[in-house]
Design an enzyme around this catalytic site. Structure first.
Site, PDB file in Angstrom:
ATOM      1  N   HIS A  66      17.685 -35.738 -63.411  1.00 56.78           N
ATOM      2  CA  HIS A  66      16.728 -35.594 -62.305  1.00 56.78           C
ATOM      3  C   HIS A  66      17.227 -36.316 -61.039  1.00 56.78           C
ATOM      4  O   HIS A  66      17.455 -35.698 -60.000  1.00 56.78           O
ATOM      5  CB  HIS A  66      15.372 -36.180 -62.711  1.00 56.78           C
ATOM      6  CG  HIS A  66      14.784 -35.578 -63.957  1.00 56.78           C
ATOM      7  ND1 HIS A  66      14.317 -34.283 -64.037  1.00 56.78           N
ATOM      8  CD2 HIS A  66      14.586 -36.120 -65.184  1.00 56.78           C
ATOM      9  CE1 HIS A  66      13.847 -34.059 -65.245  1.00 56.78           C
ATOM     10  NE2 HIS A  66      13.991 -35.134 -65.976  1.00 56.78           N
TER      11      HIS A  66
HETATM   12  O1  RIB Z   1      10.203 -36.689 -63.645  1.00 56.14           O
HETATM   13  C1  RIB Z   1      11.457 -37.311 -63.579  1.00 56.14           C
HETATM   14  C2  RIB Z   1      11.415 -38.516 -62.694  1.00 56.14           C
HETATM   15  O2  RIB Z   1      10.516 -39.509 -63.218  1.00 56.14           O
HETATM   16  C3  RIB Z   1      12.777 -39.231 -62.597  1.00 56.14           C
HETATM   17  O3  RIB Z   1      12.889 -39.856 -61.350  1.00 56.14           O
HETATM   18  C4  RIB Z   1      12.680 -40.275 -63.682  1.00 56.14           C
HETATM   19  O4  RIB Z   1      13.551 -41.382 -63.444  1.00 56.14           O
HETATM   20  C5  RIB Z   1      11.248 -40.691 -63.553  1.00 56.14           C
HETATM   21  O5  RIB Z   1      11.152 -41.647 -62.514  1.00 56.14           O
END
Ligand code: RIB
Ligand code: CA
Length: 319
Positions: free
Chosen positions: A249
């Site tokens: 992500h």
């Molecule tokens: O949904 C994914 C996000 O939420 C990423 O940034 C992960 O590190 C959490 O913070």
């Protein structure tokens, strides 16, 4: 997106494994001179604030960026008191058990003030970029401190939200960062900030596999940590999602700053629900006259998966 000059970058994050891998990717490009990582601020999210803050310091030190300052920020969302943490994906220490106590100290405790201070000061006459990969609490507080923040930042890249099929990852209808602090996400998305949003719609398409992790040259410190973090993350994703790999992500949001061709953007008005069961749900729509000129965000709905994977793995594989 950035031009030819190395961008000056502030990062607000909640390390967490994928935030940590993002910091290692940025450290690689900082060392190469493609960008300058000026400061990192931490926010509560994946794990509590004391851990996200020390994890940011630990990872930057392991990456050789001992002079990049770290500031601690909001320990709780704007208007809720959370007990949920993403320990299942990040482990109790937030780094899959890889945290080590031997690192430097942090540089301050008011992230939002530091973001505003640096935005007002600029860097060599230029405006900094802000990359936010955790709950948007610090960014929302910075907006309240400096309503003209939009004029002082070159751009804001946000990892968060979900608009199409994924719907959500922490709740079926909500992505984790927006779910953790929906009020902050709403304030930021409804603000005049020049926001580029990297949602689950694209991040859930970029998977790093065990073979990728094994191919990383572990002879260098940062690459060793990167490979170990990926291995832990793959194990957690396999257990939680039955996925044969791990999702990148936050590294994808950072990679988009390094290589503009990785993502393609569409202009959308983004709303975030803050009431009831659907709190944290985000939806993107085309502008409507009733919006009375609300700023549209850029929303990434297409990703060049091969290019994204190559950019991430090249950075983690070391110089
Ligand atoms: O949904 C994914 C996000 O939420 C990423 O940034 C992960 O590190 C959490 O913070
Ligand atoms: Ca994060």
């Amino acid at each position: 997106m950035p031009g030819d000059e190395p961008i000056r970058l502030l990062v607000d994050c909640d390390p967490g494994i994928d935030d940590a891998i993002m910091l290692l990717l940025l450290a690689h490009h900082h060392r190469r001179g493609d960008l300058v990582l000026d400061a990192v601020t931490a926010v509560a999210g994946n794990v509590p604030l004391d851990k996200t803050t020390r994890n940011a310091r630990f990872v930057l030190d392991r990456a050789g960026l001992v002079d990049v300052p770290v500031y601690s920020g909001a320990a709780q969302p704007l208007a809720r008191r959370h007990t949920e943490q993403a320990v299942a994906f990040h482990g109790p220490d937030g780094l899959g058990g890889l945290y080590g106590p031997d690192h430097g100290g942090i540089d301050g405790g008011d992230a939002a003030v530091e973001i505003v201070r640096r935005a007002r000061a600029g860097v060599d006459g230029r405006r900094p970029w802000l990359l936010a990969t955790g709950a948007l609490t610090n960014v929302a507080i910075a907006l309240a401190l400096e309503p003209a923040l939009a004029d002082l930042l070159e751009g804001v890249v946000v990892m968060g939200g979900a608009f199409g099929a994924p719907g959500g990852n922490w709740r079926p209808w909500a992505e984790y960062n927006f779910y953790f602090d929906p009020e902050a996400a709403r304030r930021v998305c409804e603000s005049t900030l020049p926001i580029s949003i990297v949602p689950l719609d694209v991040t859930e398409r970029v998977v790093i596999t065990e073979a990728d992790a094994e191919a990383i040259d572990r002879r260098q410190g940062p690459s060793q940590l990167a490979a170990d973090l990926l291995t832990q993350s793959i194990e957690n994703h396999r257990r939680q999602m039955h996925l044969d790999g791990c999702l990148m992500h936050d590294p994808l949001a950072a990679a988009a700053l390094v290589d503009e061709s990785i993502l393609r953007w569409v202009p959308r008005v983004v709303d975030v629900c803050t009431e009831g069961e659907l709190a944290g749900h985000s939806f993107a729509r085309t502008a409507h006259h009733a919006d009375r000129g609300r700023r549209e965000s850029h929303v990434a709905l297409y990703v060049d998966v091969d290019r994204a994977r190559a950019t991430i793995l090249n950075a983690l594989g070391g110089d």
